[in-house]
Design an enzyme around this catalytic site. Structure first.
Site, PDB file in Angstrom:
ATOM      1  CB  THR A  82      -0.961   0.017   1.215  1.00 56.19           C
ATOM      2  OG1 THR A  82      -1.859  -1.066   1.096  1.00 56.19           O
ATOM      3  CG2 THR A  82      -1.766   1.295   1.318  1.00 56.19           C
TER       4      THR A  82
ATOM      5  N   GLY B 142      -1.498  -1.469   6.451  1.00 54.20           N
ATOM      6  CA  GLY B 142      -1.436  -2.545   7.438  1.00 54.20           C
ATOM      7  C   GLY B 142      -2.508  -3.575   7.203  1.00 54.20           C
ATOM      8  CB  SER B 143      -3.683  -6.346   9.328  1.00 48.65           C
ATOM      9  OG  SER B 143      -3.503  -5.587  10.509  1.00 48.65           O
TER      10      SER B 143
HETATM   11  N1  ASP Z   1      -4.214  -2.147   4.090  1.00 48.57           N
HETATM   12  C1  ASP Z   1      -4.091  -2.848   2.843  1.00 48.57           C
HETATM   13  C2  ASP Z   1      -5.256  -3.779   2.659  1.00 48.57           C
HETATM   14  O1  ASP Z   1      -5.667  -4.396   3.608  1.00 48.57           O
HETATM   15  C3  ASP Z   1      -2.864  -3.666   2.762  1.00 48.57           C
HETATM   16  C4  ASP Z   1      -1.593  -2.954   3.044  1.00 48.57           C
HETATM   17  O2  ASP Z   1      -1.562  -1.899   3.654  1.00 48.57           O
HETATM   18  O3  ASP Z   1      -0.587  -3.475   2.616  1.00 48.57           O
HETATM   19  O4  ASP Z   1      -5.713  -3.952   1.545  1.00 48.57           O
END
Ligand code: ASP
Length: 330
Positions: free
Chosen positions: A197, A249-250
């Site tokens: 991201t 993030g997650s």
């Molecule tokens: N937050 C993003 C998602 O869950 C993933 C990431 O930040 O890498 O799609």
């Protein structure tokens, strides 16, 4: 004129360890972040809006194959790419977002057109692509998003039959497996350690803030899965009265915590500083539900913060007239 104009960006967080990163890879990331910050700085220096600065920064991050957004996006369980993006203007609270697009070259530009030209906020899949086409945005063949590293990462994740987030696996994926159809990971892949991201927040010379976030999501995600990135309040939020926030993030945990908005809400309702609010969300609230990742945030006074609860986060900031600062590790 506000002399505190600033831009801050991220390119994902995760288990990014100095020991597992080559000097040349490190230099490449620093150079990419630096170039994006310089471009954003230029927009702000010329009197451009925070919205212009974050669109341009995220567009460049999408075009850079090092990051999990646009070119270089991760693979779904079906071996395809599904991209999400959002953008928000803190001066008007207008927002635009798109999710699950497969052929729009720059999802952030589609989100921006939603903000500017539609009465709606969020478009999905085919509808999002039809809207982007009607707005004259550039389309590419799905292969455009392919990179060898992400493909290997997907083969590893698929071999383990799990969805995984991006970045901590970058080193692993950078080591070519002996046989692409049957990759052998050198270590078990923890699905909670990989985030990609990209995102940007900015304060312009007129005193307005904006935020934008864009992603390919998580490796081997189920088709149709949507994370926090395109959800206003979860992965992206901006309000001149409080702050602008872009997360990584997650995603599922960031959705459940309404993470980006929680930073703004804490400033408004608890009357705490930007730094205190962001720290509480990233270091206290998200970990309670195993939420891993980080965010970049800026307020209308020019304060900014880039907290993360993982080993590293590709990140940087630049004030007007100053050399951009970039960092990877804690
Ligand atoms: N937050 C993003 C998602 O869950 C993933 C990431 O930040 O890498 O799609």
């Amino acid at each position: 004129m506000n002399s505190n104009a600033v831009i801050a960006i991220h390119g994902g967080a995760g288990t990014i360890l100095r020991a597992s990163m080559s000097a040349s890879a490190e230099a490449e990331y620093h150079a990419a972040l630096h170039a994006v910050l310089s471009a954003g700085q230029r927009v702000l220096a010329e009197g451009g809006s925070a919205l212009d600065a974050v669109s341009e920064a995220v567009r460049l991050l999408e075009d850079c194959p090092l990051f999990n957004a646009g070119r270089g996006a991760v693979y779904t369980a079906a071996g395809t790419h599904e991209l999400d993006a959002a953008i928000m203007d803190g001066s008007t609270l207008e927002a635009g977002a798109i999710c699950c697009v497969k052929r729009v070259r720059n999802p952030v530009l589609a989100a921006r057109r939603v903000l500017e030209a539609s009465e709606h906020v969020l478009f999905t899949g085919e509808g999002a692509e039809a809207f982007a086409a009607a707005q004259g945005l550039e389309f590419v063949e799905p292969e455009y998003f392919h990179t060898e590293a992400r493909h290997r990462q997907w083969l590893l994740a698929r071999g383990q039959q799990r969805a995984m987030l991006d970045h901590d696996g970058a080193t692993l994926a950078a080591t070519p497996p002996s046989n692409d159809d049957n990759p052998t990971p050198h270590e078990p892949i923890d699905p909670n350690r990989k985030f990609g991201t990209v995102g940007a927040v900015a304060l312009d010379r007129h005193g307005h803030v904006a935020a934008a976030t864009s992603t390919g999501g998580v490796t081997n995600k189920q088709v149709g899965r949507v994370g926090d990135t395109p959800l206003i309040g979860a992965g992206c939020y901006a309000d001149d009265a409080t702050c602008a926030v872009s997360t990584t993030g997650s995603g599922e945990m960031f959705i459940r915590m309404v993470a980006a908005y929680d930073v703004a809400a804490q400033m408004a309702y608890r009357d705490v500083s930007l730094e205190e609010a962001a720290h509480d969300v990233v270091m206290n609230r998200l970990p309670k539900i195993d939420g891993r990742g980080g965010l970049v945030a800026v307020d209308a006074r020019g304060n900014f913060t880039l907290p993360f609860n993982t080993e590293g986060m590709y990140r940087g900031f630049a004030r007007l007239g100053e050399t951009p600062v970039t960092a990877i590790y804690r």
